[in-house]
Design a protein around this motif. Structure first.
Motif, PDB file in Angstrom:
ATOM      1  N   PHE A  75      41.651 -25.611  47.573  1.00 56.99           N
ATOM      2  CA  PHE A  75      40.359 -25.776  48.236  1.00 56.99           C
ATOM      3  C   PHE A  75      40.319 -27.064  49.067  1.00 56.99           C
ATOM      4  O   PHE A  75      39.247 -27.490  49.486  1.00 56.99           O
ATOM      5  CB  PHE A  75      39.231 -25.799  47.203  1.00 56.99           C
TER       6      PHE A  75
ATOM      7  N   THR B 190      32.032 -20.648  48.679  1.00 55.47           N
ATOM      8  CA  THR B 190      32.369 -21.982  48.193  1.00 55.47           C
ATOM      9  C   THR B 190      31.178 -22.886  48.446  1.00 55.47           C
ATOM     10  O   THR B 190      30.754 -23.069  49.588  1.00 55.47           O
ATOM     11  CB  THR B 190      33.602 -22.533  48.917  1.00 55.47           C
TER      12      THR B 190
ATOM     13  N   HIS C 116      35.725 -25.097  42.797  1.00 53.78           N
ATOM     14  CA  HIS C 116      37.094 -24.950  43.289  1.00 53.78           C
ATOM     15  C   HIS C 116      38.047 -24.433  42.197  1.00 53.78           C
ATOM     16  O   HIS C 116      39.098 -25.023  41.920  1.00 53.78           O
ATOM     17  CB  HIS C 116      37.603 -26.278  43.860  1.00 53.78           C
TER      18      HIS C 116
END
Length: 769
Positions: free
Chosen positions: A296, A677, A689
């Motif tokens: 991420f 996200t 994440h």
């Protein structure tokens, strides 16, 4: 010996014995399947090297600022730790930003890991621990103390709308919105039926099964053999050689197997440069593997805010289309996508205005993610069309057929081929769309509301230039090669199938070599263009090899082929025969034996026929129909049925093509209901994440997906007649689900993912976001 067969590389897969002759359109099983399920296929982090060291990345905890100091004492004291690299002691690298640009980089200066003391985004790599074991490196990485001076940051798209800007045009594949045609604002104001809506799509991260990794094998002469998770071996070699000032002859990049990428491997990622830094620093082989959390810490599908306005006559004729989008990019690059352009191409309308702008944020540059731009842009358009249909009291499919575009009005060009109308008809029939009640909240099963929705999908059909090499060996093996990539899409299989069909050669005697930067040039694998590009080059190479074999046969004493041309012979099952008398034949390997040659080899350059192609708009299309069941008490949504009908030209391998579309549908369901996200903008950091909090669908979330391909060929896009299927499977799926939710509940949700809280909070009318 070719590079792909060198001792450092795994044997390229071949079909099992007994496969025999194949043809285009035959559902051939994957030739690499056995290697993958038995573990013989080696991925980037699995290639052995003597004396291998391990690198673990240390990431920043602030979103913007400067590094004051780095304390590595405790880390260096860990047994087995060799060194800790940072901007203070990394090996010499070139400073000019353009030398870090890869072949598909956007306008701006690419991120340079460990270049200086600047922090550009949260999660930025700031150090690399090198140790004799992964465990020691991982432990020591937690002991590195990075002291920073934080500066004010901005990571929220809506907060930065006031400083949005028109992006640069300097990116391969990016087409800015066309100039307005007609007067869309006046036409909207005059239209008797109007719809205006705002649509939001959150950040998504790629999360392929294989995490990004790089293994650099340091040769005795300083040659670097690099195994990297990438969608373009030559793209990575280009960046490494330029950034470190190395001759390309000193760098070989290989990616024989890639465990999914979906766009995350289009551009070289920071583990590549950091692993090379470490190998040059210690003059030993080094491996760097990211953790799932670190996946991420680089590019993602950008957060996007769109506004769509439609105006129509009471009979559904579109009079105005306005589509505006604002997306995020980094401070250092202008990442762009084609988001709004589809709205001016997909439907017939005389008054269209489109706009696309960017907001620079303190985040890493976004990167292409399956069907970039279309996954968001077509979603907004297709939900807006459904909302307009509701206002008109009109069937959503009927509205689309009413405004069906036979050509692209923005460019004034016809489509090379377009079977979208067939997609609509076949999908509606298979799904049973005629039985759909028009009014929302008309179908119920106990306390569960049932809804049916549909949407259109579209994507570009493109072709690039490439080379392919074909070599027939005396042992009867046909080796075809190109520096292509297989990211799980079936490249090994389809290219071998194309070669076998073109040569009339048994599939089990064909080997396709890919994933090596020393092989003939190939573009980065992306945009659903590998079959149209590499496949066409492979077919061209095989035809060139046939002509070479015919010349060799014609030179033989008393040859019956002495006066034959290519039109006079056929190739089948390893033989060359006269068309006029098939009994006159010679085995291809006998041609080599009689000529005293161990092999015959040719190389073919594919150059797209731009003069011909530019006269047409080249696109794939689809129609997606889906059924959802929505729990009235909890707002949970389950997709229970999907029919996807795809117009993708000639289908080379229906088995692998179907898998690609199913994978796209799965991801479309995930985009619609699961993935996002989330950031804490106070910290400027992505928070969820990991797989525990970044929600992705599992098998229990998936319905039966029926995939139907139209029967048509497009010889404008490629000599094979194919268009490509990688992207089109996801486009339109999220919109169809959104429209089905509205049909089930009468509640309109205009942001993805459409989680239960949003479904519950939405009011029961078409005007509420």
């Amino acid at each position: 010996m070719s590079a792909a067969n060198s001792p450092h590389n795994d044997q390229q897969p071949m079909a099992p014995p007994g496969t025999g002759p194949v043809r285009i359109g035959q559902p051939v099983p994957r030739v690499d399947g056995v290697a993958k399920v038995t573990g013989h296929a080696r991925y980037a982090a699995e290639h052995p090297a003597q004396g291998l060291l391990y690198g673990v990345v240390v990431n920043s905890t602030i979103a913007r600022g400067r590094i004051d100091s780095i304390d590595t004492g405790d880390a260096l004291a860990v047994p087995g730790v060799v060194d800790v690299l940072s901007h203070l002691n990394r090996p010499k690298m070139r400073s000019l930003g353009m030398l870090y640009k890869d072949m598909i980089a956007p306008e701006g200066s690419p991120f340079k890991p460990l270049h200086d003391d600047r922090i550009c985004y949260s999660g930025q790599p700031v150090a690399l621990v090198i140790a004799q074991t992964f465990e020691a490196a991982r432990h020591a990485a937690g002991l590195v103390r990075v002291h920073c001076c934080a500066e004010p940051h901005e990571t929220e798209l809506r907060a930065g709308l006031h400083r949005s800007h028109i992006p640069s045009r300097l990116k391969a594949g990016y087409s800015p919105p066309p100039k307005p045609r007609g007067d869309a604002d006046a036409a909207l104001a005059a239209a008797p039926v109007q719809h205006r809506g705002e649509y939001y799509s959150g950040v998504e991260h790629h999360n392929p099964m294989e995490m990004h990794a790089t293994t650099v094998i340091y040769g005795p002469d300083g040659h670097l053999t690099i195994y990297d998770k990438t969608q373009g071996s030559q793209n990575c070699r280009w960046v490494v050689s330029r950034a470190f000032g190395l001759s390309k002859d000193k760098v070989t990049v290989r990616n024989p197997y890639v465990g999914g990428a979906f766009g995350s491997g289009l551009r070289p990622q920071y583990p590549l440069l950091m692993a090379v830094m470490a190998a040059l620093h210690v003059k030993r082989s080094v491996r760097v593997v990211l953790t799932r959390q670190q996946m991420f810490t680089f590019g993602h599908r950008p957060e996007t805010l769109q506004r769509v306005a439609l105006g129509a006559d009471t009979d559904g004729t579109l009079r105005s289309i306005i589509h505006e989008a604002v997306a995020e990019t980094s401070r250092f690059e202008d990442y762009v996508e084609v988001v709004v352009n589809w709205s001016g191409q997909l439907y017939r309308c005389d008054n269209v205005r489109q706009n696309y702008q960017l907001v620079k944020l303190d985040q890493y540059t976004p990167i292409d993610m399956r069907a970039p731009g279309a996954a968001h842009g077509v979603y907004a358009l297709e939900v807006a069309m459904d909302e307009l249909a509701h206002r008109l009291g009109m069937d959503p499919l009927a509205l689309r057929l009413k405004n069906y575009a036979e050509h692209d009005a923005a460019k004034g060009l016809p489509f090379s081929t377009k079977a979208l109308r067939t997609c609509y008809e076949r999908g509606a029939e298979r799904f049973g769309w005629a039985q759909r009640p028009l009014a929302p909240r008309s179908m119920r099963d106990g306390r569960v509301w049932v809804g049916w929705g549909m949407a259109t999908g579209t994507w570009d059909a493109s072709q690039m230039f490439a080379r392919a090499r074909a070599r027939l060996q005396a042992d009867g093996v046909l080796v075809v090669s190109s520096a292509a990539t297989d990211i799980g899409t079936g490249t090994y299989t389809v290219m071998a199938q194309i070669a076998a069909a073109a040569m009339g050669w048994p599939l089990e005697q064909v080997r396709f070599e890919l994933g090596d930067s020393t092989l003939p040039v190939a573009p980065v694998e992306g945009g659903s263009s590998h079959v149209t590009t590499i496949g066409s080059a492979v077919e061209g190479a095989c035809e060139k090899l046939q002509k070479t074999l015919l010349k060799e046969a014609a030179r033989l004493p008393q040859s019956p082929f002495a006066k034959a041309t290519a039109a006079h012979v056929i190739f089948e099952n390893g033989w060359m025969r006269l068309r006029s008398d098939p009994a006159v034949a010679i085995r291809l390997t006998d041609i080599l034996a009689c000529a005293g040659k161990a092999a015959l080899e040719v190389t073919y350059l594919l150059l797209p026929n731009m003069l011909k192609q530019k006269k047409y708009v080249r696109a794939t299309h689809s129609a997606v129909f889906c059924e959802v069941r929505v729990d009235e008490d909890f707002g949970t949504v389950r997709v229970t049925r999907v029919v996807s009908v795809v117009d993708a030209g000639r289908i080379i391998n229906p088995k692998t093509a179907r898998s690609q579309v199913i994978g796209g549908v799965v991801w479309g369901i995930s985009q619609a209901l699961h993935e996002e996200t989330l950031a804490d903008h106070r910290l400027g950091r992505f928070m969820n994440h990991n797989y525990a909090e970044y929600h992705i669908p599992v098998n229990a979330d998936m319905p039966e997906v029926e995939v139907i391909f139209t029967e048509e060929e497009d010889r404008i896009v490629s000599r094979l007649g194919a268009k490509g299927v990688g992207e089109i499977g996801i486009v339109g799926v999220a919109a169809a689900i959104s429209n089905a939710i509205f049909h089930a509940t009468g509640r309109r949700v205009r942001s993805t993912p459409m989680t239960p809280d949003k479904v519950m909070a939405a009011e029961g009318n078409a005007d509420t976001a």
